[in-house]
Design a protein around this motif. Structure first.
Motif, PDB file in Angstrom:
ATOM      1  N   UNK A  76      48.333  37.869  56.643  1.00 21.34           N
ATOM      2  CA  UNK A  76      47.388  37.651  58.161  1.00 21.34           C
ATOM      3  C   UNK A  76      45.979  38.398  57.345  1.00 21.34           C
ATOM      4  N   UNK A  77      45.660  39.495  56.963  1.00 22.55           N
ATOM      5  CA  UNK A  77      44.753  40.298  56.786  1.00 22.55           C
ATOM      6  C   UNK A  77      44.363  39.547  55.788  1.00 22.55           C
ATOM      7  N   UNK A  78      44.412  40.212  54.362  1.00 24.44           N
ATOM      8  CA  UNK A  78      44.451  39.175  52.730  1.00 24.44           C
ATOM      9  C   UNK A  78      44.859  38.344  52.189  1.00 24.44           C
ATOM     10  N   UNK A  79      43.798  37.584  50.885  1.00 22.08           N
ATOM     11  CA  UNK A  79      44.928  36.668  50.180  1.00 22.08           C
ATOM     12  C   UNK A  79      46.066  37.251  49.598  1.00 22.08           C
ATOM     13  N   UNK A  80      47.200  36.803  49.458  1.00 20.98           N
ATOM     14  CA  UNK A  80      48.135  37.678  48.472  1.00 20.98           C
ATOM     15  C   UNK A  80      47.746  37.914  47.181  1.00 20.98           C
ATOM     16  N   UNK A  81      48.430  38.999  47.110  1.00 26.03           N
ATOM     17  CA  UNK A  81      47.789  39.644  45.124  1.00 26.03           C
ATOM     18  C   UNK A  81      48.203  38.464  44.655  1.00 26.03           C
ATOM     19  N   UNK A  82      49.282  38.127  44.528  1.00 25.56           N
ATOM     20  CA  UNK A  82      49.206  36.811  43.596  1.00 25.56           C
ATOM     21  C   UNK A  82      48.436  35.718  43.206  1.00 25.56           C
ATOM     22  N   UNK A  83      47.149  36.224  44.577  1.00 27.72           N
ATOM     23  CA  UNK A  83      46.843  34.740  44.346  1.00 27.72           C
ATOM     24  C   UNK A  83      44.847  34.891  44.195  1.00 27.72           C
ATOM     25  N   UNK A  84      44.596  36.384  44.140  1.00 24.55           N
ATOM     26  CA  UNK A  84      43.759  37.107  44.331  1.00 24.55           C
ATOM     27  C   UNK A  84      42.565  37.359  43.121  1.00 24.55           C
ATOM     28  N   UNK A  85      41.774  37.050  42.735  1.00 22.41           N
ATOM     29  CA  UNK A  85      40.646  37.506  41.638  1.00 22.41           C
ATOM     30  C   UNK A  85      40.257  39.016  41.806  1.00 22.41           C
ATOM     31  N   UNK A  86      39.918  38.971  40.532  1.00 20.72           N
ATOM     32  CA  UNK A  86      40.163  40.449  40.025  1.00 20.72           C
ATOM     33  C   UNK A  86      39.072  41.350  40.711  1.00 20.72           C
ATOM     34  N   UNK A  87      38.108  40.430  41.092  1.00 16.07           N
ATOM     35  CA  UNK A  87      36.835  40.946  41.858  1.00 16.07           C
ATOM     36  C   UNK A  87      37.318  40.954  43.166  1.00 16.07           C
ATOM     37  N   UNK A  88      37.781  40.607  43.833  1.00 15.03           N
ATOM     38  CA  UNK A  88      39.027  40.228  45.028  1.00 15.03           C
ATOM     39  C   UNK A  88      39.769  41.988  45.222  1.00 15.03           C
ATOM     40  N   UNK A  89      40.195  41.003  44.431  1.00 13.48           N
ATOM     41  CA  UNK A  89      41.248  42.894  44.645  1.00 13.48           C
ATOM     42  C   UNK A  89      41.020  44.022  44.196  1.00 13.48           C
ATOM     43  N   UNK A  90      39.836  44.568  43.396  1.00 19.65           N
ATOM     44  CA  UNK A  90      39.095  45.442  43.376  1.00 19.65           C
ATOM     45  C   UNK A  90      38.667  45.665  44.622  1.00 19.65           C
ATOM     46  N   UNK A  91      38.467  45.137  45.598  1.00 19.74           N
ATOM     47  CA  UNK A  91      37.622  45.099  46.979  1.00 19.74           C
ATOM     48  C   UNK A  91      38.508  45.048  47.897  1.00 19.74           C
ATOM     49  N   UNK A  92      39.604  44.675  48.028  1.00 20.33           N
ATOM     50  CA  UNK A  92      40.684  45.077  48.279  1.00 20.33           C
ATOM     51  C   UNK A  92      40.939  46.552  48.018  1.00 20.33           C
ATOM     52  N   UNK A  93      41.518  46.974  46.855  1.00 20.83           N
ATOM     53  CA  UNK A  93      41.833  48.071  46.871  1.00 20.83           C
ATOM     54  C   UNK A  93      41.065  49.275  46.659  1.00 20.83           C
ATOM     55  N   UNK A  94      39.703  49.302  46.536  1.00 19.38           N
ATOM     56  CA  UNK A  94      39.053  50.386  47.173  1.00 19.38           C
ATOM     57  C   UNK A  94      38.806  50.259  48.214  1.00 19.38           C
ATOM     58  N   UNK A  95      38.777  49.665  48.936  1.00 18.12           N
ATOM     59  CA  UNK A  95      38.828  49.951  51.053  1.00 18.12           C
ATOM     60  C   UNK A  95      40.375  51.027  51.096  1.00 18.12           C
ATOM     61  N   UNK A  96      41.919  50.561  50.830  1.00 14.97           N
ATOM     62  CA  UNK A  96      42.734  51.107  51.013  1.00 14.97           C
ATOM     63  C   UNK A  96      42.136  52.675  50.145  1.00 14.97           C
TER      64      UNK A  96
END
Length: 273
Positions: free
Chosen positions: A106-126
């Protein structure tokens, strides 16, 4: 968890109590409960003794013993124990062994499909306040997980994403454009199905959070439903309890746009950035 489910099925089918099983392995009925719930490791001798008690034939015996050996094996994620919570470790093992991974996000692109930069931004937020090193360790875990889609025994992935997850700005315009392009590339793979549930779908899915169902190639292994929460996760393994989630994902697949429409949807959203 899967080994435990197998042992429980065999015990119940033979009409053997947990107390009787515990006696055979020189333990208590509570130890049998922990084994059957996958909450403890497996001693080969204990598993062998239980299989003897249950009267399992040689073929099934070999299969269960092999599964137990794999369950005890050192997983790659154990090298990241400093950033992988205990409640997430079982999921990483299950994800690695699954033949089909179905997920609704619902909220984010699934982890298996995330790019490194997108993952980094999501993880930093959390993880506000986390050091750059720990954030990079978490990004490395997420990227390592993605090998299930590229290994020789690559898994099939079926994703239904809410339109909101694609339109939510994460990490800025450049990060989002790169992420949408990556989704476009992944959606073209024959073992990946990517559908988008548009705002105007008309279906009633209110109150439903992210859901992942893991299916295994072994015919007698039931699906496992994974429900992630803020500080933990729920693993649903009982067949009768997994059925509503299977129905939900089937329904969402019907409400979402067909996968053939996904490239055009991604291009349209990218054009708004």
């Amino acid at each position: 968890m899967l080994v435990g489910a197998q042992l429980r099925r065999l015990r119940v089918s033979r009409g053997i109590t947990r107390q009787a099983a515990g006696y055979v392995i020189r333990g208590s009925d509570s130890k049998i409960t922990r084994l059957e719930l996958g909450r403890t490791g497996f001693k080969p001798r204990d598993v062998a003794d239980l299989l003897t008690l249950y009267g399992v034939d040689e073929a099934e015996r070999a299969a269960v013993l092999l599964l137990a050996e794999q369950a005890n094996a050192h997983g790659w994620w154990q090298d990241y124990r400093d950033v992988v919570p205990d409640w997430f470790e079982p999921y990483l093992g299950l994800e690695q062994d699954a033949a089909l991974i179905r997920t609704y996000e619902i909220q984010y692109v699934p982890g298996l499909l995330q790019t490194p930069d997108y993952a980094r931004a999501v993880i930093a937020q959390g993880h506000e306040g986390a050091s750059a090193e720990r954030i990079e360790r978490r990004v490395a875990v997420r990227m390592r997980r993605q090998q299930v889609l590229t290994s020789p025994t690559r898994r099939r992935l079926w994703v239904v994403m809410d339109e909101a997850a694609l339109r939510r700005q994460v990490g800025g315009g450049a990060t989002m454009r790169a992420q949408l392009e990556h989704l476009h590339q992944m959606a073209a793979l024959p073992h990946v199905i990517l559908q988008v549930l548009p705002f105007g779908s008309g279906g009633d899915v209110g109150g439903v959070g992210p859901v992942t169902i893991l299916r295994f190639s072994e015919a007698d292994l039931h699906d496992v439903v994974y429900l992630e929460q803020i500080a933990g996760a729920q693993y649903v393994t009982k067949e009768s309890d997994t059925l509503p989630y299977q129905h939900l994902l089937n329904q969402l697949g019907l409400l979402a746009q067909p996968s053939a429409a996904t490239p055009a949807i991604l291009r349209e959203i990218a054009g708004t950035l």
